[in-house]
Design an enzyme around this catalytic site. Sequence first.
Site, mmCIF file in Angstrom:
data_model
loop_
_atom_site.group_PDB
_atom_site.id
_atom_site.type_symbol
_atom_site.label_atom_id
_atom_site.label_comp_id
_atom_site.label_asym_id
_atom_site.label_seq_id
_atom_site.Cartn_x
_atom_site.Cartn_y
_atom_site.Cartn_z
ATOM 1 C CB CYS A 2 -0.945 0.096 1.199
ATOM 2 S SG CYS A 2 -2.100 -1.256 1.311
ATOM 3 N NE ARG A 27 4.536 1.593 -0.339
ATOM 4 C CZ ARG A 27 5.611 1.364 0.399
ATOM 5 N NH1 ARG A 27 6.797 1.635 -0.097
ATOM 6 N NH2 ARG A 27 5.515 0.895 1.607
ATOM 7 C CD1 TRP A 77 -0.464 -6.225 -3.164
ATOM 8 C CD2 TRP A 77 -0.640 -6.822 -1.012
ATOM 9 N NE1 TRP A 77 -0.183 -7.560 -3.072
ATOM 10 C CE2 TRP A 77 -0.278 -7.959 -1.770
ATOM 11 C CE3 TRP A 77 -0.814 -6.967 0.364
ATOM 12 C CZ2 TRP A 77 -0.082 -9.215 -1.184
ATOM 13 C CZ3 TRP A 77 -0.614 -8.208 0.941
ATOM 14 C CH2 TRP A 77 -0.252 -9.321 0.165
ATOM 15 C CG ASN A 103 1.858 0.647 4.171
ATOM 16 O OD1 ASN A 103 1.624 -0.547 4.045
ATOM 17 N ND2 ASN A 103 3.077 1.146 4.110
ATOM 18 N N GLY A 104 -0.362 -1.213 6.155
ATOM 19 C CA GLY A 104 0.023 -2.126 7.243
ATOM 20 C C GLY A 104 -1.167 -2.958 7.672
ATOM 21 C CD GLU A 484 16.524 -12.934 -9.187
ATOM 22 O OE1 GLU A 484 16.081 -13.493 -8.169
ATOM 23 O OE2 GLU A 484 16.099 -11.832 -9.589
ATOM 24 C CE LYS A 488 13.073 -11.243 -11.064
ATOM 25 N NZ LYS A 488 13.756 -10.703 -9.933
ATOM 26 C CD GLU A 491 9.083 -11.396 -9.445
ATOM 27 O OE1 GLU A 491 8.461 -10.963 -8.484
ATOM 28 O OE2 GLU A 491 10.315 -11.252 -9.573
ATOM 29 C CG HIS A 507 18.883 -36.647 -6.699
ATOM 30 N ND1 HIS A 507 19.204 -37.957 -6.428
ATOM 31 C CD2 HIS A 507 20.016 -36.060 -7.122
ATOM 32 C CE1 HIS A 507 20.500 -38.142 -6.643
ATOM 33 N NE2 HIS A 507 21.012 -37.004 -7.076
ATOM 34 C CE LYS A 606 11.014 -2.875 -6.618
ATOM 35 N NZ LYS A 606 11.653 -3.961 -7.388
HETATM 36 O O1 M6R Z 1 12.786 -4.922 -1.054
HETATM 37 P P1 M6R Z 1 13.359 -6.284 -0.803
HETATM 38 O O2 M6R Z 1 14.658 -6.501 -1.509
HETATM 39 O O3 M6R Z 1 13.458 -6.630 0.650
HETATM 40 O O4 M6R Z 1 12.311 -7.284 -1.444
HETATM 41 C C1 M6R Z 1 12.486 -8.659 -1.322
HETATM 42 C C2 M6R Z 1 11.548 -9.423 -2.213
HETATM 43 O O5 M6R Z 1 10.214 -9.119 -1.906
HETATM 44 C C3 M6R Z 1 11.788 -9.103 -3.687
HETATM 45 O O6 M6R Z 1 13.096 -9.366 -4.062
HETATM 46 C C4 M6R Z 1 10.845 -9.944 -4.573
HETATM 47 O O7 M6R Z 1 11.169 -11.283 -4.500
HETATM 48 C C5 M6R Z 1 10.889 -9.422 -6.002
HETATM 49 N N1 M6R Z 1 9.564 -9.285 -6.497
HETATM 50 C C6 M6R Z 1 11.645 -10.310 -6.920
HETATM 51 O O8 M6R Z 1 11.662 -9.842 -8.223
#
Ligand code: M6R
Length: 611
Positions: A2, A27, A77, A103-104, A484, A488, A491, A507, A606
């Site tokens: 948020c 956010r 959010w 927010n929270g 990673e 990517k 997501e 395995h 984010k």
């Molecule tokens: O702001 P942060 O680096 O703490 O965020 C951590 C994860 O939420 C963030 O890396 C998330 O996995 C991304 N969406 C990956 O692309």
Amino acid sequence: MCGIVGYAGRERCVEVLMDGLEHLEYRGYDSAGLALQREGRIEQIREVGELRNLARTIAARNGDLSRVQTGVGHTRWATHGRPSEENAHPHLGGDGSVAVVHNGIIENFAELREELEERGVAFSSETDTEVMAHLIAERVQAGETLRVALAGVLQRLEGSFAVAAVSVEEPGTIVAARHQSPLVVGLGEGENFLASAVQALLKETHEFLVVENGEIVEITDSSVEVFDAAGDPVERESFEVDWDAEAVELGGYEDYMLKEIHEQPAALRATLLGRLDAEGAVDLSEIGLDLSEIERVVIVGCGTAYHAGLLGKHAIERFARIPVEVAIASEYRYADPIGDENTLVVAISQSGETTDTLAAIQAAREFGGKVLAVTNTQGSLITREADAVLLTKAGPEICVASTKAFTAQVAVLDLLALALAGVRGTVAEGELRGIGRDLRLAPEKVEETLGLVGDRVEEAVELFDDARCSLFLGRGTACPVAMEGALKLKEISYLPSEGYPAGEMKHGPIALVDEYCPVVAIIGDGLVREKTLSNAEETVARGANVVALAREGDRAARRMARLVLPVPEAPEILAPFVCSVPLQLLAYHVAKERGLDVDKPRNLAKSVTVE
Ligand code: M6R
């Protein structure tokens, strides 16, 4: 999660709030809304879905809102209550006399709601936030100022929050507070601002104040006053943020993700600048920690930051010969962590706000560990929780999927590994400098990779057209890079994807492999090259279409794979950089081919400020 924004000043309130929300939309984008102070009333305007829906509604008002001078805004959010207009913020209390954005999470909202309902208060949403609006309104109606009312209500709340409120009783005033969720004040001339993050306000100001946990801030067009929980005034120094306003614009790119992928050379250059000289000597004296006392390292982070941590482990163990544990932050705090004052806890977070990472820091504090924050965000919560900070200088990252922050994190961890190796004498000085000089080539090599991959990645996308899942394989440092790459892809394209150690694949995950499960194999160099090739061959034998990441002239990779995504010749320390970039581009193009919004993938936000 948020985003909240507030403005007190001139007759440009709606414009400032909407622009701020646009830069906070990363956010959360389930709904958005404004609460505006108008003559003797508060007008609430809310829409479900992305901010553009709210923008359309506002545009249809034909300038009728152009005189508004004070208001708050929110982009949501969803936590409590599905995305709907009733659940969208701002929420009103006291028959519309008070409006609140939040927010929270208010953990004890159910009991507070029950209590209010017993007093006859009617609720119009399923959110936790609405209790705050009613509680504040009750106190304002009883004669308290908005600030005193908010302070009183804060005593009753459990959970995490950043909250901003306006009242019809106090035109031109916004009060706000925070506990474990971010909030900054932007300072202007004849106007002042509030936001969840500085990037919302860069067009307006570069001068900010931080609001600490438990504090309350009151802003008007001409004043900003901070108070502690007891109501006593607090002196607070402002700080300058050196990000350009242009850094949060698209600058001709179709999406932030593509822009941020291409910003990696600049991000790496800025991150290494002043920390690694032309001779390859590392200088991390800025952290002010005595690295010679470190006997053990623990790296904590979430998502992409965790993957960067896995690469940090490789570098630190390899060069400095210090044992490194890498922990997913959300697990770490509940794992009864082991450590002492000679344990360096490296907490990685692009946003500097991730609740799980902050909680992991607190867990490390309990055993006396020294905490080093690696973050991209000046003034963020993590910078204030840590003993020392190493900033990644990637500039604002807007796309939910992290790209440039990741490679910048890896660069910082490499610097740390070399600094630790220097202090411990685990690598001969000449050799260490040589590795440092190699690391200095990171920006150029990433640039070269971007040029080399070019259109080839779009050919690879075809192999994902009918995919039902995909597998990313690598060994050594290529393993975290594969993880990673898979994160990517999943997501932003919603294609189930696994990143796995190539040797471990047989395995279990090999059961996934058939012609509808493309395999991305990072071939790499050195000891593990032949073994990785064999593992990739094993998937070809089971019908997989393999995309290999390999040097352009790699004949074995070409023979085995349906397609080679070329990476340039590069020193060993740069392999994670040159291999990550093609995988970011692959994820981007697969998602675009599927017609998806790469910057705002579904269900995500984010910064993750809930546990
Ligand atoms: O702001 P942060 O680096 O703490 O965020 C951590 C994860 O939420 C963030 O890396 C998330 O996995 C991304 N969406 C990956 O692309």
